[in-house]
Design a protein around this motif. Structure first.
Motif, PDB file in Angstrom:
ATOM      1  N   SER A  89       0.845  -1.195   0.000  1.00 42.64           N
ATOM      2  CA  SER A  89       0.000   0.000   0.000  1.00 42.64           C
ATOM      3  C   SER A  89       0.874   1.235   0.000  1.00 42.64           C
ATOM      4  CB  SER A  89      -0.892   0.004   1.241  1.00 42.64           C
ATOM      5  OG  SER A  89      -1.734  -1.109   1.247  1.00 42.64           O
ATOM      6  N   GLY A  90       0.272   2.324  -0.398  1.00 43.08           N
ATOM      7  CA  GLY A  90       0.997   3.585  -0.374  1.00 43.08           C
ATOM      8  C   GLY A  90       1.159   4.095   1.045  1.00 43.08           C
ATOM      9  N   VAL A  91       1.948   5.142   1.172  1.00 39.49           N
ATOM     10  CA  VAL A  91       2.217   5.715   2.491  1.00 39.49           C
ATOM     11  C   VAL A  91       0.938   6.272   3.104  1.00 39.49           C
ATOM     12  CG1 VAL A  91       3.497   7.523   3.710  1.00 39.49           C
ATOM     13  CG2 VAL A  91       4.617   6.220   1.912  1.00 39.49           C
ATOM     14  N   TRP A  92       0.156   6.988   2.297  1.00 41.61           N
ATOM     15  CA  TRP A  92      -1.065   7.603   2.829  1.00 41.61           C
ATOM     16  C   TRP A  92      -2.107   6.551   3.201  1.00 41.61           C
ATOM     17  CZ3 TRP A  92      -0.366  12.030   4.789  1.00 41.61           C
ATOM     18  CH2 TRP A  92       0.532  12.917   4.226  1.00 41.61           C
ATOM     19  N   ALA A  93      -2.179   5.487   2.448  1.00 46.44           N
ATOM     20  CA  ALA A  93      -3.119   4.411   2.779  1.00 46.44           C
ATOM     21  C   ALA A  93      -2.718   3.734   4.085  1.00 46.44           C
ATOM     22  CB  ALA A  93      -3.177   3.392   1.651  1.00 46.44           C
ATOM     23  N   THR A  94      -1.418   3.561   4.280  1.00 42.37           N
ATOM     24  CA  THR A  94      -0.931   2.958   5.525  1.00 42.37           C
ATOM     25  C   THR A  94      -1.194   3.878   6.714  1.00 42.37           C
ATOM     26  OG1 THR A  94       0.795   1.815   4.276  1.00 42.37           O
ATOM     27  CG2 THR A  94       1.084   1.936   6.657  1.00 42.37           C
ATOM     28  N   ILE A  95      -0.992   5.169   6.522  1.00 47.17           N
ATOM     29  CA  ILE A  95      -1.260   6.134   7.595  1.00 47.17           C
ATOM     30  C   ILE A  95      -2.749   6.154   7.929  1.00 47.17           C
ATOM     31  CG2 ILE A  95      -1.271   8.606   8.157  1.00 47.17           C
ATOM     32  CD1 ILE A  95       1.400   8.807   6.668  1.00 47.17           C
ATOM     33  N   LEU A  96      -3.580   6.079   6.914  1.00 47.16           N
ATOM     34  CA  LEU A  96      -5.030   6.037   7.138  1.00 47.16           C
ATOM     35  C   LEU A  96      -5.425   4.765   7.892  1.00 47.16           C
ATOM     36  CD1 LEU A  96      -7.782   7.345   6.623  1.00 47.16           C
ATOM     37  CD2 LEU A  96      -7.876   6.044   4.493  1.00 47.16           C
ATOM     38  N   MET A  97      -4.816   3.631   7.527  1.00 44.80           N
ATOM     39  CA  MET A  97      -5.095   2.377   8.251  1.00 44.80           C
ATOM     40  C   MET A  97      -4.638   2.475   9.702  1.00 44.80           C
ATOM     41  SD  MET A  97      -4.549  -0.926   5.739  1.00 44.80           S
ATOM     42  CE  MET A  97      -2.793  -0.876   5.838  1.00 44.80           C
ATOM     43  N   MET A  98      -3.468   3.086   9.927  1.00 44.24           N
ATOM     44  CA  MET A  98      -2.972   3.253  11.303  1.00 44.24           C
ATOM     45  C   MET A  98      -3.924   4.111  12.122  1.00 44.24           C
ATOM     46  SD  MET A  98       1.192   3.701  10.931  1.00 44.24           S
ATOM     47  CE  MET A  98       1.042   5.375  11.348  1.00 44.24           C
ATOM     48  N   ALA A  99      -4.389   5.195  11.546  1.00 46.98           N
ATOM     49  CA  ALA A  99      -5.300   6.087  12.271  1.00 46.98           C
ATOM     50  C   ALA A  99      -6.620   5.390  12.563  1.00 46.98           C
ATOM     51  CB  ALA A  99      -5.527   7.360  11.463  1.00 46.98           C
ATOM     52  N   ALA A 100      -7.155   4.691  11.570  1.00 43.65           N
ATOM     53  CA  ALA A 100      -8.446   4.009  11.767  1.00 43.65           C
ATOM     54  C   ALA A 100      -8.333   2.912  12.818  1.00 43.65           C
ATOM     55  CB  ALA A 100      -8.935   3.426  10.443  1.00 43.65           C
ATOM     56  N   ALA A 101      -7.261   2.137  12.779  1.00 42.85           N
ATOM     57  CA  ALA A 101      -7.093   1.051  13.746  1.00 42.85           C
ATOM     58  C   ALA A 101      -6.842   1.593  15.152  1.00 42.85           C
ATOM     59  CB  ALA A 101      -5.951   0.133  13.313  1.00 42.85           C
ATOM     60  N   SER A 102      -6.070   2.669  15.258  1.00 45.28           N
ATOM     61  CA  SER A 102      -5.804   3.263  16.571  1.00 45.28           C
ATOM     62  C   SER A 102      -7.071   3.845  17.193  1.00 45.28           C
ATOM     63  CB  SER A 102      -4.741   4.357  16.460  1.00 45.28           C
ATOM     64  OG  SER A 102      -3.523   3.810  16.020  1.00 45.28           O
ATOM     65  N   VAL A 103      -7.854   4.528  16.377  1.00 44.49           N
ATOM     66  CA  VAL A 103      -9.115   5.084  16.878  1.00 44.49           C
ATOM     67  C   VAL A 103     -10.076   3.957  17.241  1.00 44.49           C
ATOM     68  CG1 VAL A 103     -11.151   6.403  16.181  1.00 44.49           C
ATOM     69  CG2 VAL A 103      -8.878   7.303  15.738  1.00 44.49           C
ATOM     70  N   ALA A 104     -10.086   2.894  16.435  1.00 44.85           N
ATOM     71  CA  ALA A 104     -10.998   1.779  16.693  1.00 44.85           C
ATOM     72  C   ALA A 104     -10.684   1.072  18.001  1.00 44.85           C
ATOM     73  CB  ALA A 104     -10.961   0.782  15.542  1.00 44.85           C
ATOM     74  N   ILE A 105      -9.414   0.865  18.312  1.00 48.48           N
ATOM     75  CA  ILE A 105      -9.091   0.171  19.567  1.00 48.48           C
ATOM     76  C   ILE A 105      -9.451   1.043  20.768  1.00 48.48           C
ATOM     77  CG2 ILE A 105      -6.666   0.858  19.799  1.00 48.48           C
ATOM     78  CD1 ILE A 105      -6.145  -2.095  20.637  1.00 48.48           C
ATOM     79  N   GLN A 106      -9.279   2.348  20.627  1.00 47.62           N
ATOM     80  CA  GLN A 106      -9.627   3.238  21.730  1.00 47.62           C
ATOM     81  C   GLN A 106     -11.143   3.375  21.881  1.00 47.62           C
ATOM     82  OE1 GLN A 106      -7.329   6.825  21.276  1.00 47.62           O
ATOM     83  NE2 GLN A 106      -5.422   5.650  21.140  1.00 47.62           N
ATOM     84  N   MET A 107     -11.855   3.406  20.774  1.00 50.10           N
ATOM     85  CA  MET A 107     -13.324   3.432  20.846  1.00 50.10           C
ATOM     86  C   MET A 107     -13.855   2.123  21.422  1.00 50.10           C
ATOM     87  SD  MET A 107     -14.546   5.354  17.369  1.00 50.10           S
ATOM     88  CE  MET A 107     -16.180   4.713  17.566  1.00 50.10           C
ATOM     89  N   GLY A 108     -13.229   1.023  21.040  1.00 46.96           N
ATOM     90  CA  GLY A 108     -13.633  -0.273  21.590  1.00 46.96           C
ATOM     91  C   GLY A 108     -13.419  -0.327  23.089  1.00 46.96           C
ATOM     92  N   TYR A 109     -12.310   0.229  23.546  1.00 47.30           N
ATOM     93  CA  TYR A 109     -12.055   0.266  24.985  1.00 47.30           C
ATOM     94  C   TYR A 109     -13.120   1.112  25.685  1.00 47.30           C
ATOM     95  CZ  TYR A 109      -9.569   0.469  29.384  1.00 47.30           C
ATOM     96  OH  TYR A 109      -9.231   0.344  30.701  1.00 47.30           O
ATOM     97  N   PHE A 110     -13.436   2.262  25.116  1.00 41.76           N
ATOM     98  CA  PHE A 110     -14.434   3.140  25.708  1.00 41.76           C
ATOM     99  C   PHE A 110     -15.804   2.467  25.740  1.00 41.76           C
ATOM    100  CE2 PHE A 110     -17.569   6.611  25.257  1.00 41.76           C
ATOM    101  CZ  PHE A 110     -17.350   7.228  26.468  1.00 41.76           C
ATOM    102  N   LEU A 111     -16.194   1.838  24.641  1.00 36.79           N
ATOM    103  CA  LEU A 111     -17.480   1.144  24.608  1.00 36.79           C
ATOM    104  C   LEU A 111     -17.499  -0.039  25.570  1.00 36.79           C
ATOM    105  CD1 LEU A 111     -18.238   1.214  20.780  1.00 36.79           C
ATOM    106  CD2 LEU A 111     -19.352   2.531  22.588  1.00 36.79           C
ATOM    107  N   GLY A 112     -16.384  -0.735  25.679  1.00 39.76           N
ATOM    108  CA  GLY A 112     -16.291  -1.837  26.642  1.00 39.76           C
ATOM    109  C   GLY A 112     -16.440  -1.362  28.074  1.00 39.76           C
ATOM    110  N   MET A 113     -15.860  -0.188  28.383  1.00 41.95           N
ATOM    111  CA  MET A 113     -16.027   0.383  29.718  1.00 41.95           C
ATOM    112  C   MET A 113     -17.474   0.764  29.968  1.00 41.95           C
ATOM    113  SD  MET A 113     -12.651   2.737  30.565  1.00 41.95           S
ATOM    114  CE  MET A 113     -13.652   4.147  30.505  1.00 41.95           C
ATOM    115  N   LEU A 114     -18.134   1.339  28.957  1.00 47.81           N
ATOM    116  CA  LEU A 114     -19.539   1.710  29.113  1.00 47.81           C
ATOM    117  C   LEU A 114     -20.410   0.481  29.326  1.00 47.81           C
ATOM    118  CD1 LEU A 114     -20.076   4.533  26.470  1.00 47.81           C
ATOM    119  CD2 LEU A 114     -19.966   4.741  28.950  1.00 47.81           C
TER     120      LEU A 114
END
Length: 103
Positions: free
Chosen positions: A44-69
């Motif tokens: 993948s290109g650099v921007w696609a990899t950065i987008l995947m990193m951002a999406a996965a990082s936000v997803a794990i943090q949202m999952g943690y927040f939803l799990g706490m709720l």
């Protein structure tokens, strides 16, 4: 990218059930390393990899927040329900209770 975000969301929810919030930093680092590895192996290109990193990082943090709720909500729900032994309106008065074999 969607499956990586879904797995990260589920992993965050699972981490919320067992660990404190301090586990998010190492978990996010692991997700970033896995994402970079996937981006390199998929060519993948650099921007696609950065987008995947951002999406996965936000997803794990949202999952943690939803799990706490969910954990907080289930705790309140279970705490609000009374047990079958706490209802004193249906209990017999021990003074008026006579044993049959004593009569």
């Amino acid at each position: 990218m969607i499956w990586l975000s879904t797995v990260s969301l589920a992993a965050g929810g699972i981490l919320a059930q067992r660990f404190k919030i301090f586990v998010l930093a190492p978990a996010t680092i692991v997700v970033v390393v896995v994402t970079i590895t996937l981006g390199v192996t998929q060519a993948s290109g650099v921007w696609a990899t950065i987008l995947m990193m951002a999406a996965a990082s936000v997803a794990i943090q949202m999952g943690y927040f939803l799990g706490m709720l969910i954990q907080f909500g289930m705790g309140r729900l279970l705490a609000s329900k009374s047990s079958c032994f706490s209802d004193t309106g249906t209990a017999r008065n021990p003074r008026s209770f006579k044993l049959r074999f004593l009569e």
